[in-house]
Design an enzyme around this catalytic site. Sequence first.
Site, PDB file in Angstrom:
ATOM      1  N   ASP A 138       0.916  -1.236  -0.088  1.00 18.06           N
ATOM      2  CA  ASP A 138      -0.078   0.038   0.155  1.00 18.06           C
ATOM      3  C   ASP A 138       0.823   1.125   0.064  1.00 18.06           C
ATOM      4  O   ASP A 138       0.591   2.207  -0.212  1.00 18.06           O
ATOM      5  CB  ASP A 138      -0.979  -0.181   1.159  1.00 18.06           C
ATOM      6  CG  ASP A 138      -2.065  -0.964   1.133  1.00 18.06           C
ATOM      7  OD1 ASP A 138      -2.082  -1.628   0.184  1.00 18.06           O
ATOM      8  OD2 ASP A 138      -2.599  -0.939   2.198  1.00 18.06           O
ATOM      9  N   ARG A 182      -6.096   0.313   1.384  1.00 15.91           N
ATOM     10  CA  ARG A 182      -7.300   0.618   2.363  1.00 15.91           C
ATOM     11  C   ARG A 182      -7.386   1.860   2.841  1.00 15.91           C
ATOM     12  O   ARG A 182      -8.753   2.283   2.867  1.00 15.91           O
ATOM     13  CB  ARG A 182      -6.716  -0.269   3.537  1.00 15.91           C
ATOM     14  CG  ARG A 182      -7.461  -0.415   4.841  1.00 15.91           C
ATOM     15  CD  ARG A 182      -6.831  -1.521   5.832  1.00 15.91           C
ATOM     16  NE  ARG A 182      -7.448  -2.880   5.383  1.00 15.91           N
ATOM     17  CZ  ARG A 182      -8.649  -3.109   5.856  1.00 15.91           C
ATOM     18  NH1 ARG A 182      -9.378  -2.198   6.773  1.00 15.91           N
ATOM     19  NH2 ARG A 182      -9.119  -4.397   5.600  1.00 15.91           N
ATOM     20  N   ARG A 284      -0.259  -9.018  -4.457  1.00 13.94           N
ATOM     21  CA  ARG A 284       0.515  -9.090  -3.357  1.00 13.94           C
ATOM     22  C   ARG A 284       1.510 -10.650  -3.587  1.00 13.94           C
ATOM     23  O   ARG A 284       2.377 -10.697  -2.912  1.00 13.94           O
ATOM     24  CB  ARG A 284      -0.484  -9.471  -2.309  1.00 13.94           C
ATOM     25  CG  ARG A 284      -0.080  -8.309  -1.209  1.00 13.94           C
ATOM     26  CD  ARG A 284      -1.045  -8.225  -0.129  1.00 13.94           C
ATOM     27  NE  ARG A 284      -1.074  -9.481   0.739  1.00 13.94           N
ATOM     28  CZ  ARG A 284      -1.884  -9.590   1.741  1.00 13.94           C
ATOM     29  NH1 ARG A 284      -2.663  -8.491   1.998  1.00 13.94           N
ATOM     30  NH2 ARG A 284      -1.919 -10.766   2.258  1.00 13.94           N
TER      31      ARG A 284
HETATM   32  O1  F6P Z   1      -1.838  -3.930   3.795  1.00 18.53           O
HETATM   33  C1  F6P Z   1      -2.032  -4.561   2.572  1.00 18.53           C
HETATM   34  C2  F6P Z   1      -3.440  -5.242   2.105  1.00 18.53           C
HETATM   35  O2  F6P Z   1      -3.164  -5.597   1.126  1.00 18.53           O
HETATM   36  C3  F6P Z   1      -4.398  -3.917   2.058  1.00 18.53           C
HETATM   37  O3  F6P Z   1      -4.447  -3.197   0.968  1.00 18.53           O
HETATM   38  C4  F6P Z   1      -5.597  -4.713   2.134  1.00 18.53           C
HETATM   39  O4  F6P Z   1      -6.855  -3.973   2.576  1.00 18.53           O
HETATM   40  C5  F6P Z   1      -5.423  -5.791   3.118  1.00 18.53           C
HETATM   41  O5  F6P Z   1      -3.932  -6.017   3.176  1.00 18.53           O
HETATM   42  C6  F6P Z   1      -5.932  -7.033   3.011  1.00 18.53           C
HETATM   43  O6  F6P Z   1      -5.443  -8.216   3.731  1.00 18.53           O
HETATM   44  P1  F6P Z   1      -5.960  -9.510   4.086  1.00 18.53           P
HETATM   45  O7  F6P Z   1      -5.109 -10.375   2.740  1.00 18.53           O
HETATM   46  O8  F6P Z   1      -5.554 -10.061   5.470  1.00 18.53           O
HETATM   47  O9  F6P Z   1      -7.535  -9.709   3.514  1.00 18.53           O
END
Ligand code: F6P
Length: 357
Positions: A138, A182, A284
């Site tokens: 992010d 987020r 990611r």
């Molecule tokens: O902080 C990184 C992030 O990819 C955010 O952009 C996203 O809201 C969150 O993590 C999602 O997390 P998870 O994979 O735990 O749902």
Amino acid sequence: MKRCIAITTGGGDAPGLNAVIRAAALAAHRRGWEVLGVRRGYAGLLNTEETIPLTRDNIRGIAHQGGTILGTTNRGDPFAYCERGETTPRDRSDEVVKNFRQLGLDALLCVGGDGSMRIAHKLHQKGIPIVGIPKTIDNDLSGTAVTFGFDTAVKVASEALDSLHPTAEAHERVFVVEVMGRYAGWIALHAGVSGGADVILIPEIPVNVDAVCRKIQERERSGRHFSLVVAAEGARLDGATVTREEAKPGGVERLGGVAERLAERIAERTGKETRSLVLGHLQRGGNPTARDRIIATRFGAAAVRQVESGEFGVMVALDPPQVLTVPLAEASRMKTIPLDDDTVLTARDLGICLGDE
Ligand code: F6P
């Protein structure tokens, strides 16, 4: 002096975590130090069996891989710890301090985002010698010009726009693409500008759906019968974010669904066929770009030099061209996009709609 250091990766994963683990371990080995990897973020420090020695063999050939060989969790805050199924968080930070001492560690390297840096700061105040290393796709961490993982996420999102462009044009459709982000819209802004989006929606600017539809209709009138909209998952429609799942104890709410909701509204208002898609964890999980590998590698090596200097309670940070350190207290602050950010101004100059006019 021979030392034993530990490294842990916490919060959501980001491409470059393995590169940072490898770099820190190699830099420590060169000094004759031992390195322990702590599994599953801070949660691994609640159980001394969750550590593994990081030898030359188990860090070989990992720099280009996504994920983290140590695993991670965003439910591992030892100050408010909740086992799965538990509803009341418990403060288990004293156990972390006890285990740190029992393992005979001299320093802890914590790789994480804003939440992990806040925890690192509190653990440092309890006497653990800590150096923080910033990561998050992010890019919303203050104190550093950029975090590793961001470049890879932008590349994935920008390439998705490249792929959608021809099909949107061929079918004269509108596409709304939801990207991660987020509290801050760095991924949406950078992917949108590099990928030629017509509308970019970020959490920092409340979305006026009329303004978005006006932009699409203007394009229609000028003979451009398709449009690409990029929306950060945290973009606010009618003043509120779109949530998929309420927060569980010790966690945060799961955002998601803004693209779908907006696509329905655009279709209704403009009569254009509008499709939505969510890029989600594709942003990611992939291999880090060369840029992310280099930042991660520099951070890993710099963190070990920091341990050698004996000054703790800081986070390594990029202040191009230097890697320097900032106090952890400062590092855990959120970095949202300033409205006079140069890329915001550039987007406006290009006629990209940011949802407000
Ligand atoms: O902080 C990184 C992030 O990819 C955010 O952009 C996203 O809201 C969150 O993590 C999602 O997390 P998870 O994979 O735990 O749902």
